[in-house]
Design a protein around this motif. Structure first.
Motif, PDB file in Angstrom:
ATOM      1  N   GLY A 209       0.817  -1.206   0.000  1.00 32.58           N
ATOM      2  CA  GLY A 209       0.000   0.000   0.000  1.00 32.58           C
ATOM      3  C   GLY A 209       0.847   1.250   0.000  1.00 32.58           C
ATOM      4  O   GLY A 209       2.045   1.227  -0.297  1.00 32.58           O
ATOM      5  N   ALA A 210       0.228   2.376   0.352  1.00 31.37           N
ATOM      6  CA  ALA A 210       0.926   3.657   0.392  1.00 31.37           C
ATOM      7  C   ALA A 210       1.930   3.673   1.546  1.00 31.37           C
ATOM      8  O   ALA A 210       1.995   2.741   2.357  1.00 31.37           O
ATOM      9  CB  ALA A 210      -0.088   4.779   0.545  1.00 31.37           C
ATOM     10  N   CYS A 211       2.725   4.739   1.614  1.00 36.33           N
ATOM     11  CA  CYS A 211       3.681   4.885   2.715  1.00 36.33           C
ATOM     12  C   CYS A 211       2.932   4.859   4.052  1.00 36.33           C
ATOM     13  O   CYS A 211       1.774   5.257   4.140  1.00 36.33           O
ATOM     14  CB  CYS A 211       4.455   6.188   2.575  1.00 36.33           C
ATOM     15  N   LYS A 212       3.603   4.395   5.097  1.00 34.71           N
ATOM     16  CA  LYS A 212       2.963   4.209   6.401  1.00 34.71           C
ATOM     17  C   LYS A 212       2.327   5.487   6.928  1.00 34.71           C
ATOM     18  O   LYS A 212       1.290   5.445   7.588  1.00 34.71           O
ATOM     19  CB  LYS A 212       3.981   3.684   7.413  1.00 34.71           C
ATOM     20  N   SER A 213       2.940   6.623   6.665  1.00 36.84           N
ATOM     21  CA  SER A 213       2.395   7.901   7.129  1.00 36.84           C
ATOM     22  C   SER A 213       2.959   9.024   6.276  1.00 36.84           C
ATOM     23  O   SER A 213       3.828   8.815   5.425  1.00 36.84           O
ATOM     24  CB  SER A 213       2.749   8.130   8.602  1.00 36.84           C
ATOM     25  N   ASN A 214       2.470  10.225   6.530  1.00 36.09           N
ATOM     26  CA  ASN A 214       2.953  11.397   5.789  1.00 36.09           C
ATOM     27  C   ASN A 214       4.395  11.753   6.137  1.00 36.09           C
ATOM     28  O   ASN A 214       4.997  12.604   5.469  1.00 36.09           O
ATOM     29  CB  ASN A 214       2.043  12.598   6.068  1.00 36.09           C
ATOM     30  N   ILE A 217       8.607   9.676   2.626  1.00 37.51           N
ATOM     31  CA  ILE A 217       8.623  10.173   1.248  1.00 37.51           C
ATOM     32  C   ILE A 217       8.732   8.985   0.302  1.00 37.51           C
ATOM     33  O   ILE A 217       9.580   8.111   0.479  1.00 37.51           O
ATOM     34  CB  ILE A 217       9.798  11.142   1.014  1.00 37.51           C
ATOM     35  N   GLY A 218       7.874   8.967  -0.690  1.00 42.56           N
ATOM     36  CA  GLY A 218       7.878   7.881  -1.665  1.00 42.56           C
ATOM     37  C   GLY A 218       6.632   7.947  -2.516  1.00 42.56           C
ATOM     38  O   GLY A 218       5.840   8.895  -2.406  1.00 42.56           O
ATOM     39  N   TYR A 228      10.983   6.569   2.344  1.00 42.50           N
ATOM     40  CA  TYR A 228      12.098   7.008   3.170  1.00 42.50           C
ATOM     41  C   TYR A 228      11.653   8.122   4.116  1.00 42.50           C
ATOM     42  O   TYR A 228      10.774   8.923   3.795  1.00 42.50           O
ATOM     43  CB  TYR A 228      13.244   7.529   2.285  1.00 42.50           C
ATOM     44  N   LEU A 229      12.297   8.179   5.271  1.00 41.39           N
ATOM     45  CA  LEU A 229      12.037   9.262   6.223  1.00 41.39           C
ATOM     46  C   LEU A 229      12.738  10.530   5.753  1.00 41.39           C
ATOM     47  O   LEU A 229      13.799  10.477   5.165  1.00 41.39           O
ATOM     48  CB  LEU A 229      12.562   8.869   7.613  1.00 41.39           C
TER      49      LEU A 229
END
Length: 229
Positions: A209-214, A217-218, A228-229
């Motif tokens: 799915g999408a990145c774990k949170s905002n 970055i990805g 990536y953080l």
């Protein structure tokens, strides 16, 4: 002329079970007390904790029937009412049994996500006659069953043909499971999504799915590329 004034308190401001006295004084512009009144209220409290049990603790989607029940809950404002639900993989509350006097029920369940070890959260809400409520939850593991063919899915969806023969809750449960089947994708070859800082495979075949949170970055869409953080 007269004016009407209201004292408005936000929800959940008052402590359940407490006794409060509200005082009102009417004072003239000269400081003279013209009238005094008081009102004492008892704040309704939510039902006192009892037990909530689900059995079995481990089962297979669409195969095993999970039994759930609430016991030994207490409240002064009887009767008590019970509602049961589960939290879907999209974090939606799916009601299994609407509010009723029945303190138990049963249902099939969809599989939990691989990333959570197939955990599914079952929620019980207990309400008194005045609608004060308490909530509690239990976690079960619901494993993926054998892959279903399109024919199998159509057959399951068609199980409830004459809706007049079923209760509203039975129809709701069946619709929720039917939607789960229709929207399920094959994630057997998906990579380790957690290692990629992505949400579990859910909507796109073998794709995280999408990145774990905002904070990450990805690619903002379903992808197997890292975030990536």
């Amino acid at each position: 002329s007269s004016n009407t004034n209201y004292l408005v308190l936000p929800p959940n401001t008052l402590l359940g079970g407490s006794t409060l006295t509200f005082n009102l004084r009417c004072i003239s512009v000269l400081g003279e007390v013209l009238a005094v009144s008081a009102l004492t209220i008892v704040v309704n409290s939510s039902p006192k904790p009892g037990k909530f049990m689900v059995s079995p603790l481990v089962g297979t989607e669409l195969k095993d029937i999970f039994l759930f029940g609430a016991q030994q809950w207490m409240d002064a404002d009887l009767p008590l009412y019970y509602q049961f639900a589960y939290i879907s993989s999209t974090e939606t509350v799916i009601v299994l049994q609407s509010r009723s006097a029945l303190s138990y029920g049963h249902s099939h369940l969809p599989a939990g996500l691989d990333s959570t070890s197939n955990a599914v959260v079952i929620v019980a809400q207990i309400l008194d006659e005045l609608h004060a409520n308490s909530s509690t939850s239990s976690i079960v593991r619901v494993l993926k069953g054998p892959a279903l063919t399109l024919t199998d899915i159509v057959a399951f969806i068609s199980l409830i043909k004459n809706r007049s023969e079923f209760s509203v809750d039975e129809i709701k449960r069946h619709n929720a499971l039917s939607l789960y089947l229709v929207n399920s994708v094959n994630c057997s070859l998906a990579p380790n999504c957690s290692a990629l800082n992505r949400k579990s495979c859910l909507k796109t075949t073998n794709t995280c799915g999408a990145c774990k949170s905002n904070a990450f970055i990805g690619d903002s869409f379903d992808s197997n590329s890292p975030c990536y953080l």
